[in-house]
Design an enzyme around this catalytic site. Structure first.
Site, PDB file in Angstrom:
ATOM      1  CG  HIS A   1       9.469 -12.533  36.383  1.00  0.00           C
ATOM      2  ND1 HIS A   1       9.413 -14.122  36.102  1.00  0.00           N
ATOM      3  CD2 HIS A   1      11.069 -12.440  36.034  1.00  0.00           C
ATOM      4  CE1 HIS A   1      10.299 -14.503  35.755  1.00  0.00           C
ATOM      5  NE2 HIS A   1      11.361 -13.649  35.989  1.00  0.00           N
TER       6      HIS A   1
ATOM      7  CG  HIS B   1      11.770 -12.393  44.220  1.00  0.00           C
ATOM      8  ND1 HIS B   1      10.675 -12.878  45.026  1.00  0.00           N
ATOM      9  CD2 HIS B   1      11.291 -12.217  43.108  1.00  0.00           C
ATOM     10  CE1 HIS B   1       9.529 -12.895  44.130  1.00  0.00           C
ATOM     11  NE2 HIS B   1      10.066 -12.545  42.980  1.00  0.00           N
TER      12      HIS B   1
ATOM     13  CD  GLU C   1       4.920 -10.848  43.204  1.00  0.00           C
ATOM     14  OE1 GLU C   1       4.187  -9.894  42.847  1.00  0.00           O
ATOM     15  OE2 GLU C   1       5.760 -11.735  42.403  1.00  0.00           O
TER      16      GLU C   1
ATOM     17  CD  GLU D   1       3.067 -14.713  32.888  1.00  0.00           C
ATOM     18  OE1 GLU D   1       2.634 -16.161  33.173  1.00  0.00           O
ATOM     19  OE2 GLU D   1       3.543 -14.224  33.506  1.00  0.00           O
TER      20      GLU D   1
ATOM     21  CD  GLU E   1       6.559 -19.072  35.229  1.00  0.00           C
ATOM     22  OE1 GLU E   1       5.992 -18.090  34.779  1.00  0.00           O
ATOM     23  OE2 GLU E   1       7.719 -19.297  34.895  1.00  0.00           O
TER      24      GLU E   1
ATOM     25  CD  GLU F   1       7.021 -14.386  33.947  1.00  0.00           C
ATOM     26  OE1 GLU F   1       6.919 -15.577  34.351  1.00  0.00           O
ATOM     27  OE2 GLU F   1       6.506 -13.259  34.393  1.00  0.00           O
TER      28      GLU F   1
END
Length: 662
Positions: free
Chosen positions: A435, A366, A368, A166, A460, A454
């Protein structure tokens, strides 16, 4: 124990019987790999022009002395076949190549190394194949990439980083690159385009390019905490080192090289693997209007879930995602302990799952991890079994934060973990959206439940930072997306959320990052659903911002399950035009950087003899100043027509082509 070097470059004196130089040509004769046994180097050429000068090959290992190698045999073969996949930018691919393998043996014939080269019309690739009696500890890979004309060759890349992708893109001369993740896209001094990457990454760390003490860009592998790069068995095949090639930037996008270098699907029945569009509770958490934990601003509540399911069912949307549904988010920043089965008290999982089934909508889970890999792996079987029991076929995973134990995301430890998740998910009939992933290297061909990742700065970043520029979005297709699909989460319609818009019926936004906004026009947001390919494609805004919005018709008509894709025109960082076909419908997306531009696009990709209704979602004359303004136009077209694409600065255009007889 003394470390000893297994380095192909050290074998020169042992290969006197070898042919000094062997060249492998692509089927069309334009691309070639020149292998020199005297120096143990390779070079890459296109149309006779050198793109990568003679560069070293080799792997360094400890525990075993690999001296005494002698030249064995050079094999030449070729392949030409078509294959299909259950989903993808293109469902049918042609795998046509010429191949050369060079065998090397040590003095007692107990160890064999094979250098396998392939030349395609869209690039070249090579890998190391080892057959040794013992396991090995890899301490380095010696593969070099000595680019020709480094001062005049231009590159586009992100910095080399073993923890994240990123990062912002950099356009700079190749000579100025100190380190870079792959895909590493370049334009040679003579105008050819290429991109360095890797294919079929398994059980091995990722490769970045890093300039060494001698000033040469070489492979650098993500290390384990003890500095070792990888522990491998005696019989082992490394990932392919790839160089995609083309005359134009869009040729790189249209390449099938990475997928062709992966093995066919290991999943026998893929009928449950289906692309889909989705909405969900996500954007509000990044804006700060909602939170992941239970309380007054909790996003994943039963009421909110049922409302999203109703919206999906009414708008031809197949899936719904809820982040923050499960217990453990209150531990964020601490123990990173999550329960991957137990929902918060205000999220009635059984009721929600039953309601989704009743409405014909897919419920997404989801998970995480927060980097707590041991805990996730410990709970994985139990969690996946529960998801399957609920009828869940899609899981979004996350790996924000550092891995426990000092492991790097992109190390051999990380690669092995991500693969365990893919294979476990396949056993339970679950598709993955990952992600903070390991980069895509085409394993989606072999494990087609690995749908999207991702692996770059997504939407975001616009909620709490300087955001993603239109130039960034015009670079993305030519760099990151060469690796494979991306879950960018496109489609924000409330472009300027810096002030409260209660008078418009919008969600009020008075958070700490009130200066943030989307840095494109609304028309470009629509176009990104086509440009940024993902078989799981999200409409990421609050559903309130879509209800009653005329431009949302595009997403309702859009089909994420495309059959064919073609990049039509574009320049890296400047603009892109791309079209995808799903069934008998075509969808076109175009986008520009900070410069307004008008393009002429022939519609020759449409089927001959068919008349289409083209619905055009375009920038309005004042979109540069008022980015939420747009215009919708309908016209009748055929493959003989040319479309004028007028885009405002930071703008775009999206078009649906629907046969008139449909």
């Amino acid at each position: 124990m003394m470390k000893r070097l297994f380095a192909l470059g050290s074998m020169t004196a042992l290969l006197g019987a070898c042919t000094p130089s062997t060249t492998l040509l692509s089927p069309d004769g334009r691309n070639s790999v020149a292998f020199d046994a005297a120096t143990m180097t390779y070079a890459v050429l296109r149309d006779g022009d050198t793109l990568i000068r003679p560069s070293a090959l080799g792997i360094a290992a400890q525990e075993r002395d690999f001296s005494g190698f002698r030249f064995g045999v050079v094999h030449h073969t070729s392949g030409d076949r078509e294959w299909s996949q259950p989903w993808g930018e293109n469902k049918t691919h042609r795998d046509r190549y010429n191949e050369m393998t060079v065998e090397l043996h040590n003095s007692d014939d107990r160890t064999e190394l094979c250098l396998r080269f392939r030349a395609y019309d869209d690039g070249v690739a090579f890998r190391y194949e080892l057959n040794a009696p013992d396991s090995l500890t890899v301490t380095d890979e010696l593969t070099e990439f000595r680019f020709a004309d480094e001062e005049t060759a231009i590159s586009w890349s992100i910095p080399g980083n073993f923890e994240t992708y990123e990062l912002q893109y950099r356009e700079q001369p190749v000579a100025g690159v100190r380190d870079a993740n792959t895909p590493f896209t370049f334009r040679s001094g003579k105008g050819a385009y290429g991109s360095v990457h890797e294919a079929a990454l398994y059980d091995y760390p990722e490769m970045v390019l890093r300039r060494d003490a001698e000033g040469v860009l070489k492979a650098d592998l993500a290390p384990l905490p003890n500095g070792v790069k990888a522990y491998i068995p005696g019989r082992f095949t490394t990932p392919w080192r790839t160089v995609q090639l083309g005359d134009k930037p869009v040729d790189l996008i249209n390449s099938s090289l990475i997928l062709n270098l992966n093995e066919p699907s290991k999943i026998a029945d893929t009928s449950w693997i289906k692309p889909q569009k989705y909405v969900g509770v996500w954007w509000g958490m990044h804006l700060g209007t909602q939170v992941w934990t239970m309380g007054p601003r909790h996003g994943a509540t039963t009421e909110n879930a049922l409302r999203h399911i109703d919206f999906a069912a009414a708008n031809n949307i197949q899936g719904v995602l809820f982040e923050g549904w499960n217990q453990g988010w209150e531990n964020w920043g601490g123990s990173q302990h999550f329960d991957y089965v137990e929902p918060y008290a205000d999220f009635d999982l059984e009721r929600i799952a039953a309601y989704a089934r009743e409405k014909g909508v897919e419920l997404w889970m989801h998970a995480e991890t927060g980097g707590n890999i041991p805990e996730f792996e410990e709970q994985m079987e139990r969690a996946f079994a529960r998801y399957a029991e609920l009828g869940v076929h899609t899981l979004k995973t996350g790996y924000a934060g550092g891995f426990k134990g000092g492991y790097l995301h992109h190390s051999q430890y990380g690669v092995q973990h991500y693969q365990r998740v893919v294979e476990t998910a396949a056993r339970y009939g679950i598709m993955l959206d990952v992600h903070e992933p390991i980069k895509e290297t085409g394993i989606r061909r072999t494990w087609p439940n690995m749908m999207t990742r991702e692996g770059a700065r997504g939407m975001e970043w616009n909620a709490w930072s300087e955001g993603n520029s239109a130039e960034y979005l015009s670079t993305l297709p030519f760099v990151r997306l060469l690796a494979g699909p991306m879950d960018y989460t496109p489609g924000i319609f409330d472009i300027d959320y810096s002030t409260a818009k209660a008078d418009k019926g919008r969600i009020e936004w008075n958070g700490p990052n009130a200066h943030c906004c989307i840095k494109t026009t609304l028309a470009r947001q629509i176009a990104n659903w086509v440009i940024i390919y993902s078989p799981l494609q999200m409409a990421a805004d609050f559903i309130e911002n879509y209800e009653g919005h005329p431009a949302f018709r595009f997403f309702r008509d859009f089909d994420a399950d495309c059959d064919r894709s073609v990049a039509l025109q574009g320049e890296i960082g400047d603009y892109i035009v791309l079209a995808r076909r799903a069934g008998d419908r075509w969808f076109l997306g175009a986008g520009t950087n900070g410069e307004a531009r008008t393009l002429a696009q022939p519609l020759s990709f449409l089927e001959d003899g068919v008349t289409y209704t083209a619905t055009i979602y375009a920038d309005a004359p004042d979109s540069a100043r008022n980015p939420e303004n747009y215009r919708i136009e309908r016209r009748t077209v055929t493959s003989a027509d040319t479309l004028e694409i007028a885009m405002a600065a930071r703008g775009g255009q999206a078009v649906t082509f629907i046969p008139e007889n449909e």
